[in-house]
Design a protein around this motif. Structure first.
Motif, PDB file in Angstrom:
ATOM      1  N   UNK A 114     -33.274  -0.717 -42.559  1.00 48.15           N
ATOM      2  CA  UNK A 114     -32.162  -0.516 -43.481  1.00 48.15           C
ATOM      3  C   UNK A 114     -32.039   0.948 -43.892  1.00 48.15           C
ATOM      4  N   UNK A 115     -30.859   1.513 -43.667  1.00 42.47           N
ATOM      5  CA  UNK A 115     -30.573   2.888 -44.062  1.00 42.47           C
ATOM      6  C   UNK A 115     -29.532   2.862 -45.175  1.00 42.47           C
ATOM      7  N   UNK A 116     -29.587   3.874 -46.018  1.00 41.33           N
ATOM      8  CA  UNK A 116     -28.666   3.887 -47.159  1.00 41.33           C
ATOM      9  C   UNK A 116     -28.042   5.264 -47.310  1.00 41.33           C
ATOM     10  N   UNK A 117     -26.743   5.306 -47.527  1.00 42.24           N
ATOM     11  CA  UNK A 117     -26.048   6.584 -47.690  1.00 42.24           C
ATOM     12  C   UNK A 117     -25.053   6.492 -48.823  1.00 42.24           C
ATOM     13  N   UNK A 118     -25.009   7.523 -49.663  1.00 39.98           N
ATOM     14  CA  UNK A 118     -23.928   7.601 -50.645  1.00 39.98           C
ATOM     15  C   UNK A 118     -22.663   8.013 -49.930  1.00 39.98           C
ATOM     16  N   UNK A 119     -21.559   7.358 -50.221  1.00 41.65           N
ATOM     17  CA  UNK A 119     -20.302   7.768 -49.604  1.00 41.65           C
ATOM     18  C   UNK A 119     -19.292   8.088 -50.694  1.00 41.65           C
ATOM     19  N   UNK A 120     -18.589   9.196 -50.507  1.00 41.31           N
ATOM     20  CA  UNK A 120     -17.635   9.658 -51.508  1.00 41.31           C
ATOM     21  C   UNK A 120     -16.224   9.185 -51.219  1.00 41.31           C
ATOM     22  N   UNK A 121     -16.004   8.686 -50.021  1.00 42.80           N
ATOM     23  CA  UNK A 121     -14.712   8.072 -49.747  1.00 42.80           C
ATOM     24  C   UNK A 121     -14.940   7.080 -48.611  1.00 42.80           C
ATOM     25  N   UNK A 130     -19.254  11.334 -43.865  1.00 45.89           N
ATOM     26  CA  UNK A 130     -18.244  12.384 -43.647  1.00 45.89           C
ATOM     27  C   UNK A 130     -18.624  13.715 -44.289  1.00 45.89           C
ATOM     28  N   UNK A 131     -19.481  13.690 -45.315  1.00 43.22           N
ATOM     29  CA  UNK A 131     -19.872  14.942 -45.958  1.00 43.22           C
ATOM     30  C   UNK A 131     -21.148  15.515 -45.348  1.00 43.22           C
ATOM     31  N   UNK A 132     -21.670  14.871 -44.294  1.00 40.91           N
ATOM     32  CA  UNK A 132     -22.793  15.448 -43.569  1.00 40.91           C
ATOM     33  C   UNK A 132     -24.158  14.931 -43.996  1.00 40.91           C
ATOM     34  N   UNK A 133     -24.186  13.995 -44.955  1.00 43.18           N
ATOM     35  CA  UNK A 133     -25.476  13.396 -45.306  1.00 43.18           C
ATOM     36  C   UNK A 133     -25.887  12.447 -44.185  1.00 43.18           C
ATOM     37  N   UNK A 134     -27.192  12.370 -43.901  1.00 46.78           N
ATOM     38  CA  UNK A 134     -27.592  11.499 -42.808  1.00 46.78           C
ATOM     39  C   UNK A 134     -28.888  10.758 -43.110  1.00 46.78           C
ATOM     40  N   UNK A 135     -29.111   9.704 -42.360  1.00 44.96           N
ATOM     41  CA  UNK A 135     -30.337   8.911 -42.453  1.00 44.96           C
ATOM     42  C   UNK A 135     -30.623   8.399 -41.053  1.00 44.96           C
ATOM     43  N   UNK A 136     -31.903   8.222 -40.716  1.00 44.87           N
ATOM     44  CA  UNK A 136     -32.191   7.742 -39.370  1.00 44.87           C
ATOM     45  C   UNK A 136     -33.332   6.731 -39.319  1.00 44.87           C
ATOM     46  N   UNK A 137     -33.323   5.966 -38.244  1.00 45.67           N
ATOM     47  CA  UNK A 137     -34.351   4.941 -38.053  1.00 45.67           C
ATOM     48  C   UNK A 137     -35.596   5.567 -37.429  1.00 45.67           C
TER      49      UNK A 137
END
Ligand SMILES: [Ca+2]
Ligand SMILES: [Ca+2]
Ligand SMILES: [Zn+2]
Length: 276
Positions: A207-214, A186-193
Protein backbone atom coordinates in the motif's frame (compact mmCIF):
# COMPACT_ATOMS: atom_id res chain seq x y z
CA UNK A 1 -15.85 4.65 8.86
CA UNK A 2 -17.63 5.30 5.56
CA UNK A 3 -20.17 2.60 6.34
CA UNK A 4 -20.71 3.99 9.83
CA UNK A 5 -21.38 7.49 8.51
CA UNK A 6 -23.80 6.13 5.94
CA UNK A 7 -25.66 4.22 8.62
CA UNK A 8 -25.82 7.34 10.81
CA UNK A 9 -27.17 9.38 7.91
CA UNK A 10 -29.87 6.83 7.08
CA UNK A 11 -31.60 7.59 3.77
CA UNK A 12 -30.39 11.22 3.79
CA UNK A 13 -28.27 10.77 0.65
CA UNK A 14 -31.12 9.39 -1.46
CA UNK A 15 -33.57 12.00 -0.21
CA UNK A 16 -31.09 14.80 -0.81
CA UNK A 17 -30.34 13.77 -4.39
CA UNK A 18 -34.08 13.77 -5.11
CA UNK A 19 -34.26 17.50 -4.22
CA UNK A 20 -34.59 19.85 -7.24
CA UNK A 21 -31.34 20.22 -9.19
CA UNK A 22 -29.45 17.83 -6.90
CA UNK A 23 -28.98 15.01 -9.40
CA UNK A 24 -25.89 16.84 -10.72
CA UNK A 25 -23.21 19.28 -9.54
CA UNK A 26 -24.29 22.87 -8.72
CA UNK A 27 -21.19 24.46 -10.21
CA UNK A 28 -20.21 22.63 -13.39
CA UNK A 29 -21.76 20.57 -16.17
CA UNK A 30 -20.82 17.19 -14.58
CA UNK A 31 -23.74 14.79 -14.77
CA UNK A 32 -22.33 12.40 -12.14
CA UNK A 33 -24.42 12.03 -8.97
CA UNK A 34 -22.81 14.44 -6.48
CA UNK A 35 -21.08 12.94 -3.45
CA UNK A 36 -20.09 16.22 -1.78
CA UNK A 37 -21.93 19.23 -0.44
CA UNK A 38 -21.43 22.69 0.94
CA UNK A 39 -23.16 22.30 4.29
CA UNK A 40 -23.78 26.02 4.79
CA UNK A 41 -24.63 26.99 1.20
CA UNK A 42 -27.04 24.08 0.70
CA UNK A 43 -25.69 22.83 -2.64
CA UNK A 44 -24.41 19.40 -3.71
CA UNK A 45 -21.17 19.15 -5.68
CA UNK A 46 -18.94 16.93 -7.78
CA UNK A 47 -15.56 15.83 -6.40
CA UNK A 48 -13.72 18.58 -8.32
CA UNK A 49 -15.97 21.53 -7.53
CA UNK A 50 -15.76 20.65 -3.83
CA UNK A 51 -12.01 21.27 -4.15
CA UNK A 52 -12.83 24.73 -5.47
CA UNK A 53 -15.14 25.28 -2.47
CA UNK A 54 -12.31 24.36 -0.09
CA UNK A 55 -10.29 27.14 -1.68
CA UNK A 56 -12.98 29.68 -0.73
CA UNK A 57 -12.37 29.15 2.98
CA UNK A 58 -14.88 28.01 5.60
CA UNK A 59 -16.21 31.55 6.14
CA UNK A 60 -17.81 31.16 2.70
CA UNK A 61 -18.30 27.43 2.20
CA UNK A 62 -18.10 24.42 4.52
CA UNK A 63 -17.62 21.29 2.40
CA UNK A 64 -18.60 17.88 3.74
CA UNK A 65 -18.73 14.43 2.20
CA UNK A 66 -22.24 13.08 1.74
CA UNK A 67 -20.92 9.54 2.04
CA UNK A 68 -18.14 9.73 4.63
CA UNK A 69 -19.17 12.46 7.04
CA UNK A 70 -21.94 12.10 9.61
CA UNK A 71 -24.66 14.74 9.16
CA UNK A 72 -26.61 16.05 12.16
CA UNK A 73 -30.41 16.18 11.91
CA UNK A 74 -30.24 19.97 11.73
CA UNK A 75 -27.69 19.92 8.91
CA UNK A 76 -29.75 17.34 7.02
CA UNK A 77 -32.91 19.44 7.37
CA UNK A 78 -31.06 22.54 6.12
CA UNK A 79 -29.72 20.71 3.06
CA UNK A 80 -33.16 19.28 2.26
CA UNK A 81 -34.70 22.77 2.49
CA UNK A 82 -32.24 24.17 -0.08
CA UNK A 83 -30.81 22.31 -3.07
CA UNK A 84 -29.07 23.30 -6.30
CA UNK A 85 -32.20 24.56 -8.05
CA UNK A 86 -33.22 26.89 -5.21
CA UNK A 87 -29.70 28.23 -4.58
CA UNK A 88 -28.87 28.63 -8.28
CA UNK A 89 -32.13 30.50 -8.93
CA UNK A 90 -30.64 33.18 -6.70
CA UNK A 91 -26.89 32.92 -7.28
CA UNK A 92 -27.13 32.25 -11.04
CA UNK A 93 -29.95 34.67 -11.80
CA UNK A 94 -27.69 36.71 -14.11
CA UNK A 95 -28.00 35.89 -17.81
CA UNK A 96 -24.19 35.47 -18.07
CA UNK A 97 -24.14 32.55 -15.60
CA UNK A 98 -25.07 29.77 -18.02
CA UNK A 99 -22.36 30.67 -20.53
CA UNK A 100 -19.74 30.95 -17.77
CA UNK A 101 -20.46 27.56 -16.21
CA UNK A 102 -17.47 25.20 -16.56
CA UNK A 103 -17.67 21.96 -18.53
CA UNK A 104 -17.41 18.74 -16.52
CA UNK A 105 -13.82 18.21 -17.73
CA UNK A 106 -12.73 21.86 -17.49
CA UNK A 107 -9.39 22.44 -15.71
CA UNK A 108 -9.70 22.84 -11.96
CA UNK A 109 -8.48 26.45 -12.28
CA UNK A 110 -11.56 27.23 -14.39
CA UNK A 111 -13.86 25.70 -11.80
CA UNK A 112 -12.11 27.60 -9.01
CA UNK A 113 -12.58 30.88 -10.91
CA UNK A 114 -16.28 30.21 -11.49
CA UNK A 115 -16.91 29.15 -7.88
CA UNK A 116 -15.08 32.25 -6.61
CA UNK A 117 -17.10 34.50 -8.89
CA UNK A 118 -20.36 32.85 -7.92
CA UNK A 119 -20.06 32.60 -4.13
CA UNK A 120 -17.45 35.18 -3.12
CA UNK A 121 -18.00 37.97 -5.63
CA UNK A 122 -21.71 37.11 -6.17
CA UNK A 123 -21.16 37.98 -9.83
CA UNK A 124 -24.24 36.14 -11.07
CA UNK A 125 -26.79 37.33 -8.52
CA UNK A 126 -29.46 39.67 -9.85
CA UNK A 127 -27.62 42.98 -10.24
CA UNK A 128 -24.16 41.26 -10.23
CA UNK A 129 -21.60 42.19 -12.89
CA UNK A 130 -21.70 38.75 -14.56
CA UNK A 131 -17.92 38.69 -14.95
CA UNK A 132 -15.79 35.66 -13.97
CA UNK A 133 -12.62 36.45 -12.01
CA UNK A 134 -9.38 35.57 -13.76
CA UNK A 135 -8.35 31.92 -13.40
CA UNK A 136 -5.18 31.41 -11.36
CA UNK A 137 -2.20 29.67 -12.88
CA UNK A 138 -1.44 26.28 -11.43
CA UNK A 139 1.77 27.50 -9.80
CA UNK A 140 -0.13 30.22 -7.93
CA UNK A 141 -2.62 27.73 -6.64
CA UNK A 142 -0.07 25.57 -4.90
CA UNK A 143 1.85 28.45 -3.37
CA UNK A 144 -1.13 30.46 -2.16
CA UNK A 145 -2.70 30.19 1.27
CA UNK A 146 -6.02 29.13 -0.18
CA UNK A 147 -4.65 25.76 -1.25
CA UNK A 148 -7.02 23.30 -2.82
CA UNK A 149 -6.65 20.05 -0.90
CA UNK A 150 -8.41 17.21 -2.58
CA UNK A 151 -7.25 14.51 -0.20
CA UNK A 152 -5.19 11.36 0.05
CA UNK A 153 -4.89 8.72 -2.64
CA UNK A 154 -4.25 5.30 -1.16
CA UNK A 155 -2.91 3.04 -3.89
CA UNK A 156 -2.63 -0.66 -3.15
CA UNK A 157 -0.29 -2.07 -5.78
CA UNK A 158 -1.51 -5.65 -6.20
CA UNK A 159 0.36 -7.32 -9.03
CA UNK A 160 1.64 -7.07 -12.58
CA UNK A 161 1.22 -9.40 -15.50
CA UNK A 162 3.53 -10.17 -18.41
CA UNK A 163 6.15 -7.49 -17.81
CA UNK A 164 8.98 -6.91 -20.22
CA UNK A 165 12.23 -8.76 -19.53
CA UNK A 166 14.92 -6.07 -19.34
CA UNK A 167 17.59 -8.40 -17.91
CA UNK A 168 17.74 -10.96 -20.68
CA UNK A 169 21.02 -9.97 -22.32
CA UNK A 170 21.78 -13.57 -23.29
CA UNK A 171 18.36 -14.09 -24.90
CA UNK A 172 18.11 -17.38 -23.00
CA UNK A 173 15.76 -16.10 -20.30
CA UNK A 174 18.27 -16.99 -17.57
CA UNK A 175 17.75 -13.67 -15.82
CA UNK A 176 14.51 -11.69 -15.55
CA UNK A 177 13.47 -8.13 -14.65
CA UNK A 178 13.46 -7.14 -10.97
CA UNK A 179 10.37 -4.94 -10.98
CA UNK A 180 9.11 -2.23 -8.67
CA UNK A 181 6.27 0.28 -9.08
CA UNK A 182 6.51 4.01 -8.57
CA UNK A 183 3.43 6.26 -8.19
CA UNK A 184 3.89 9.97 -8.91
CA UNK A 185 1.45 12.79 -8.15
CA UNK A 186 0.93 15.77 -10.52
CA UNK A 187 3.03 17.90 -8.16
CA UNK A 188 5.94 15.44 -8.31
CA UNK A 189 5.51 13.65 -4.98
CA UNK A 190 6.21 9.95 -5.31
CA UNK A 191 6.10 6.64 -3.47
CA UNK A 192 7.36 3.23 -4.53
CA UNK A 193 7.05 -0.45 -3.77
CA UNK A 194 9.81 -2.86 -2.84
CA UNK A 195 11.74 -4.65 -5.58
CA UNK A 196 10.76 -8.23 -6.41
CA UNK A 197 13.67 -10.19 -7.89
CA UNK A 198 13.49 -12.04 -11.21
CA UNK A 199 9.74 -12.03 -11.74
CA UNK A 200 7.70 -10.89 -14.77
CA UNK A 201 4.41 -11.55 -12.93
CA UNK A 202 5.22 -10.04 -9.53
CA UNK A 203 2.77 -9.64 -6.64
CA UNK A 204 3.54 -6.71 -4.36
CA UNK A 205 0.32 -6.34 -2.37
CA UNK A 206 1.82 -3.16 -1.00
CA UNK A 207 0.00 0.00 0.00
CA UNK A 208 1.33 3.39 -1.09
CA UNK A 209 -0.09 6.72 -0.02
CA UNK A 210 0.12 10.14 -1.66
CA UNK A 211 -1.37 13.51 -0.84
CA UNK A 212 -3.11 14.90 -3.89
CA UNK A 213 -3.95 18.56 -4.36
CA UNK A 214 -6.31 18.03 -7.25
CA UNK A 215 -7.81 15.21 -9.21
CA UNK A 216 -5.40 15.07 -12.12
CA UNK A 217 -4.32 11.47 -12.81
CA UNK A 218 -1.46 9.87 -10.90
CA UNK A 219 1.35 8.47 -13.00
CA UNK A 220 2.28 4.85 -12.47
CA UNK A 221 5.73 3.69 -13.60
CA UNK A 222 7.24 0.21 -13.56
CA UNK A 223 11.02 -0.12 -13.38
CA UNK A 224 13.52 -2.96 -13.48
CA UNK A 225 15.95 -2.50 -10.62
CA UNK A 226 19.54 -2.96 -11.78
CA UNK A 227 22.57 -2.90 -9.50
CA UNK A 228 25.41 -1.94 -11.83
CA UNK A 229 23.55 0.24 -14.34
CA UNK A 230 20.62 2.66 -14.26
CA UNK A 231 17.22 1.05 -13.76
CA UNK A 232 15.39 0.09 -16.94
CA UNK A 233 11.88 1.46 -17.63
CA UNK A 234 9.21 -1.24 -18.09
CA UNK A 235 6.35 1.08 -19.04
CA UNK A 236 3.96 3.53 -17.46
CA UNK A 237 0.28 4.42 -17.28
CA UNK A 238 -2.20 6.79 -15.62
CA UNK A 239 -4.37 6.19 -12.58
CA UNK A 240 -7.47 8.33 -13.05
CA UNK A 241 -8.89 9.71 -9.80
CA UNK A 242 -12.04 11.37 -11.05
CA UNK A 243 -15.25 9.42 -10.65
CA UNK A 244 -14.06 7.42 -7.63
CA UNK A 245 -16.56 7.14 -4.80
CA UNK A 246 -14.79 8.63 -1.75
CA UNK A 247 -13.71 6.01 0.76
CA UNK A 248 -14.54 3.08 -1.48
CA UNK A 249 -11.64 0.96 -2.79
CA UNK A 250 -11.80 0.59 -6.57
CA UNK A 251 -9.73 -1.91 -8.57
CA UNK A 252 -8.13 -0.68 -11.77
CA UNK A 253 -6.03 -2.40 -14.37
CA UNK A 254 -3.37 -0.05 -15.71
CA UNK A 255 -2.19 -1.09 -19.19
CA UNK A 256 1.46 -0.20 -19.56
CA UNK A 257 2.38 2.10 -22.43
CA UNK A 258 5.60 3.77 -23.52
CA UNK A 259 8.54 2.35 -25.40
CA UNK A 260 9.43 -0.33 -24.48
CA UNK A 261 6.51 -1.76 -22.51
CA UNK A 262 4.11 -4.64 -22.26
CA UNK A 263 1.65 -6.10 -19.77
CA UNK A 264 -0.39 -4.43 -17.05
CA UNK A 265 -0.45 -3.59 -13.36
CA UNK A 266 -3.47 -4.08 -11.11
CA UNK A 267 -4.03 -1.52 -8.38
CA UNK A 268 -6.78 -0.85 -5.86
CA UNK A 269 -7.28 2.84 -5.31
CA UNK A 270 -9.09 4.55 -2.44
CA UNK A 271 -9.60 8.28 -2.36
CA UNK A 272 -9.97 9.79 1.10
CA UNK A 273 -10.96 13.40 1.62
CA UNK A 274 -8.89 15.70 3.79
CA UNK A 275 -10.91 18.28 5.64
CA UNK A 276 -9.47 21.72 5.12
CA1 LIG B 1 17.98 -4.64 -16.43
CA1 LIG C 1 17.25 -9.74 -12.67
ZN1 LIG D 1 -18.72 20.22 -10.48
Amino acid sequence: MAAAALAVNGDFYDRLLAVGGNSACADCASKEPPTWASSNLGVVLCNECVGAHRGLGVHISKPLSLKMDAWSEEAQAFMLSKGNAVVNAELEAHSAAAASKPDADAPLETKVAFVKSKYEKMAFKAGGDGVVVEAARTSDRFSSKGQVHAGIAIVRVLKAHDLLNADDSTGLGLDKSDPYVKIISPTGKSAQTKVIDNDLNPEWNETLQLNVDDLKPLRLEVWDSDTLTADDPLGHGDIVLTGLAPGEPTKKKVELIGHPSQGWVEVEITFAALDA
